[in-house]
Design an enzyme around this catalytic site. Structure first.
Site, PDB file in Angstrom:
ATOM      1  N   ASP A  26       0.828  -1.206   0.000  1.00 36.67           N
ATOM      2  CA  ASP A  26       0.000   0.000   0.000  1.00 36.67           C
ATOM      3  C   ASP A  26       0.860   1.252   0.000  1.00 36.67           C
ATOM      4  O   ASP A  26       1.484   1.594   1.002  1.00 36.67           O
ATOM      5  CB  ASP A  26      -0.901   0.012   1.239  1.00 36.67           C
ATOM      6  CG  ASP A  26      -2.045  -0.973   1.101  1.00 36.67           C
ATOM      7  OD1 ASP A  26      -2.778  -0.880   0.102  1.00 36.67           O
ATOM      8  OD2 ASP A  26      -2.191  -1.848   1.979  1.00 36.67           O
ATOM      9  N   ASP A  53     -10.248  -5.270  -0.666  1.00 34.65           N
ATOM     10  CA  ASP A  53      -9.205  -4.735   0.206  1.00 34.65           C
ATOM     11  C   ASP A  53      -9.816  -3.814   1.255  1.00 34.65           C
ATOM     12  O   ASP A  53     -10.416  -2.795   0.909  1.00 34.65           O
ATOM     13  CB  ASP A  53      -8.223  -3.955  -0.691  1.00 34.65           C
ATOM     14  CG  ASP A  53      -7.066  -3.320   0.052  1.00 34.65           C
ATOM     15  OD1 ASP A  53      -6.861  -3.626   1.237  1.00 34.65           O
ATOM     16  OD2 ASP A  53      -6.363  -2.513  -0.581  1.00 34.65           O
TER      17      ASP A  53
HETATM   18  C1  DX5 Z   1      -6.264   0.812   2.848  1.00 39.82           C
HETATM   19  C2  DX5 Z   1      -5.287  -0.201   2.259  1.00 39.82           C
HETATM   20  C3  DX5 Z   1      -5.503  -1.597   2.744  1.00 39.82           C
HETATM   21  C4  DX5 Z   1      -5.312  -1.800   4.204  1.00 39.82           C
HETATM   22  C5  DX5 Z   1      -5.716  -3.197   4.583  1.00 39.82           C
HETATM   23  O1  DX5 Z   1      -6.060   2.049   2.236  1.00 39.82           O
HETATM   24  O2  DX5 Z   1      -5.400  -0.207   0.857  1.00 39.82           O
HETATM   25  O3  DX5 Z   1      -4.714  -2.513   1.996  1.00 39.82           O
HETATM   26  O4  DX5 Z   1      -4.003  -1.548   4.595  1.00 39.82           O
HETATM   27  O5  DX5 Z   1      -5.649  -3.292   5.959  1.00 39.82           O
HETATM   28  P1  DX5 Z   1      -6.806  -3.958   6.822  1.00 39.82           P
HETATM   29  O6  DX5 Z   1      -6.954  -5.369   6.322  1.00 39.82           O
HETATM   30  O7  DX5 Z   1      -6.278  -3.879   8.209  1.00 39.82           O
HETATM   31  O8  DX5 Z   1      -8.056  -3.165   6.609  1.00 39.82           O
HETATM   32 ZN    ZN Z   2      -4.455  -1.762  -0.506  1.00 42.24          ZN
END
Ligand code: DX5
Ligand code: ZN
Length: 223
Positions: free
Chosen positions: A35, A178
């Site tokens: 990310d 996601d």
């Molecule tokens: C949010 C990101 C995600 C996030 C996922 O902007 O794109 O990939 O880090 O983390 P969790 O699974 O903790 O929501």
């Molecule tokens: Zn992401």
């Protein structure tokens, strides 16, 4: 095709990044989701080019880079150069990519898969005219910006509608989801039609990555 699990490295312990990648690999992670955030498109700054370079030398599972940045077209090739052969795909957010067709074309010209991500409020229709050129559609199930947010339940229906669209077309991009996905809701979103499931805190927040990933796999693929 079996559904895939892509842990988001953003929730890893960055003081031990190499160990974290090895642990995910041993735990059977299919991809590593990366990310990238710029403090403009989203109100958070995260991973940049030096971290992608560091990840690339850890012999990681394929890197799936999610650009949550303004002007992503200016950076797609820089991230491909940083990750080299480790890069499987680059995904850009549709909301900030003004030249979507040429951005997708550039990514693909480098032999890398091209994805388009849609924030929760962005309709599926924005991908219509480039649909045939893309390898993956990322349906954000939280507002982009931070790990550990609550899953937005209405995105289950969005994924189901996208699944129908894909099933009735000749081209079959993967559906990725996601945000806020954990062991207790992974089946719901997989059954709606997701192919690739990203999870950050849902994996890193648990004591055993192997057990969590194995349990997630049982939930989504049966058996
Ligand atoms: C949010 C990101 C995600 C996030 C996922 O902007 O794109 O990939 O880090 O983390 P969790 O699974 O903790 O929501
Ligand atoms: Zn992401």
């Amino acid at each position: 095709m079996s559904k895939l699990i892509a842990p988001s490295i953003l929730s890893a312990d960055f003081t031990r990044l190499g160990d974290e990648v090895r642990a995910l690999k041993e735990a059977g992670a299919d991809w590593i989701h990366v990310d990238v955030m710029d403090g403009h498109f989203v109100p958070n700054i995260s991973i940049g080019i030096p971290i992608v370079e560091a990840l690339a030398v850890t012999d990681p599972p394929p890197l799936d880079i999610h650009l949550q940045i303004d002007n992503p077209a200016d950076f797609t090739e820089k991230f491909i150069d940083a990750g080299g052969d480790a890069v499987l795909g680059i995904t850009v957010q549709a909301e900030v990519c003004r030249l979507l067709y040429s951005t997708v074309s550039t990514i693909k010209s480098r032999g890398v898969n091209a994805g388009i991500a849609l924030s929760p409020a962005t309709p599926l229709s924005v991908i219509e005219e480039v649909y045939d050129y893309i390898d993956m559609i990322l349906v954000m199930t939280v507002e982009p910006g931070f790990p550990g947010q609550k899953f937005i339940h209405s995105m289950v229906d969005k994924v189901a509608r996208l699944r129908e669209m894909i099933d009735s077309s000749g081209h079959k991009p993967l559906i990725q989801v996601d945000g806020g996905i954990k062991l207790d809701n992974i089946k719901l979103i997989a059954d709606a039609g997701a192919d690739v499931i990203v999870s950050g805190s849902g994996i890193f927040g648990t004591p055993s990555y192997s057990e969590t990933i194995a349990s997630m796999r049982r939930e989504i693929n049966g058996g």
